[in-house]
Design a protein around this motif. Structure first.
Motif, PDB file in Angstrom:
ATOM      1  N   UNK A 293      35.026 -25.725 -20.255  1.00 21.04           N
ATOM      2  CA  UNK A 293      34.237 -26.923 -20.496  1.00 21.04           C
ATOM      3  C   UNK A 293      33.356 -26.724 -21.710  1.00 21.04           C
ATOM      4  N   UNK A 294      32.473 -27.648 -21.912  1.00 20.15           N
ATOM      5  CA  UNK A 294      31.580 -27.610 -23.063  1.00 20.15           C
ATOM      6  C   UNK A 294      30.382 -26.732 -22.743  1.00 20.15           C
ATOM      7  N   UNK A 295      30.583 -25.421 -22.812  1.00 19.71           N
ATOM      8  CA  UNK A 295      29.519 -24.477 -22.499  1.00 19.71           C
ATOM      9  C   UNK A 295      28.670 -24.285 -23.750  1.00 19.71           C
ATOM     10  N   UNK A 296      27.502 -24.866 -23.746  1.00 26.28           N
ATOM     11  CA  UNK A 296      26.650 -24.818 -24.940  1.00 26.28           C
ATOM     12  C   UNK A 296      25.284 -24.237 -24.585  1.00 26.28           C
ATOM     13  N   UNK A 297      24.484 -23.955 -25.594  1.00 25.73           N
ATOM     14  CA  UNK A 297      23.131 -23.481 -25.378  1.00 25.73           C
ATOM     15  C   UNK A 297      23.072 -22.032 -24.946  1.00 25.73           C
ATOM     16  N   UNK A 298      21.928 -21.656 -24.390  1.00 22.79           N
ATOM     17  CA  UNK A 298      21.693 -20.251 -24.076  1.00 22.79           C
ATOM     18  C   UNK A 298      22.539 -19.758 -22.908  1.00 22.79           C
ATOM     19  N   UNK A 299      23.024 -20.667 -22.050  1.00 22.02           N
ATOM     20  CA  UNK A 299      23.733 -20.230 -20.860  1.00 22.02           C
ATOM     21  C   UNK A 299      25.030 -19.495 -21.180  1.00 22.02           C
ATOM     22  N   UNK A 300      25.636 -19.799 -22.315  1.00 21.25           N
ATOM     23  CA  UNK A 300      26.919 -19.160 -22.636  1.00 21.25           C
ATOM     24  C   UNK A 300      26.779 -17.642 -22.717  1.00 21.25           C
ATOM     25  N   UNK A 301      25.589 -17.190 -23.059  1.00 21.90           N
ATOM     26  CA  UNK A 301      25.380 -15.749 -23.153  1.00 21.90           C
ATOM     27  C   UNK A 301      24.964 -15.130 -21.836  1.00 21.90           C
ATOM     28  N   UNK A 302      24.789 -15.965 -20.792  1.00 21.82           N
ATOM     29  CA  UNK A 302      24.264 -15.465 -19.534  1.00 21.82           C
ATOM     30  C   UNK A 302      25.274 -15.473 -18.389  1.00 21.82           C
ATOM     31  N   UNK A 303      26.471 -16.012 -18.628  1.00 19.61           N
ATOM     32  CA  UNK A 303      27.426 -16.052 -17.523  1.00 19.61           C
ATOM     33  C   UNK A 303      27.811 -14.648 -17.082  1.00 19.61           C
TER      34      UNK A 303
END
Length: 235
Positions: free
Chosen positions: A150-160
């Motif tokens: 999906x459209x994984x944007x912002x800071x969360x992409x580095x936290x999965x």
């Protein structure tokens, strides 16, 4: 006397059949941001006395913008029924593949939802016997692999990866605790005792003594050695 069940033998499907239908799921606990782990036993394990087990894993958090801690939960994350079992060197390995309908949600100002794809848990167990001679599985390691789509944007992409590791650790902790319960050990023992008499002579490297039927033999221990299930019986 000892008898060996080779993993390459056609008796392997019978062992897989015993756990076929066992499922693991992660879902949001109603009314909270917590994630629940549910283990539903296969028909064979249920008939052996094992009940459904539900455990609260609590709330998971990941760093967000400006240092905020954002709540994260899994929902509709259910394993497939075809658990894959194989014997590895001195251990039993079970792979739990998941359907591609699970989601992970980040509880930010605008909640973000992403699909979980190609997810699986891989558990490696040692088989031992407790003081009463009942076989028990001891979790050696558990690995959770998954990808987001999906459209994984912002800071969360580095936290999965951080969330993935937290889920892995928490599930390992709960699975290890679940496997030490008397109900689990008793169910494993009963299932093994039910399976062994159904196995053909070709399943065992050592022939039965005097061709006596397996139901006249008493199972005393189960262990793994050199990619074989070692089942010791006594007359």
């Amino acid at each position: 006397m000892r008898y060996f069940l080779p993993c390459a033998d056609k008796s392997q499907p019978k062992i897989n059949l015993a756990i076929y239908g066992t499922t693991i799921s992660l879902d949001r606990k109603p009314g909270t941001n917590n994630t629940e782990l549910k283990i539903t036993p296969s028909r064979s394990l249920a008939e052996a006395g094992l009940r459904e087990n539900i455990q609260d894993l609590g709330e998971f958090k990941t760093p967000g913008p400006l240092g905020a801690q954002l709540g994260v939960w899994f929902s509709n994350f259910h394993s497939q029924r075809n658990l894959q079992l194989r014997l590895a060197d001195n251990s039993l390995e079970i792979t739990v593949p998941f359907n591609n309908d699970g989601k992970v949600t980040v509880n930010s100002f605008i909640p973000g939802n992403w699909d979980i794809k190609n997810a699986k848990f891989t558990f490696a167990f040692d088989i031992a016997n407790d003081g009463c001679g009942l076989p028990e599985l001891k979790l050696r390691s558990g690995r959770f692999e998954a990808k987001l789509q999906g459209d994984v944007a912002g800071s969360f992409i580095g936290n999965f990866e951080d969330i993935r590791a937290k889920i892995e650790a928490k599930v390992n902790e709960q699975v290890a605790a679940f496997l030490t319960t008397p109900e689990v050990k008793a169910a494993i023992s009963k299932v093994l005792l039910d399976i062994v008499p159904q196995l053909p002579e070709s399943a065992f490297v050592t022939p039965r003594p005097d061709k006596q039927p397996w139901n006249t033999l008493i199972g005393s221990s189960v262990s793994i050695s050199r990619e074989r299930l070692l089942y010791r019986v006594e007359r």
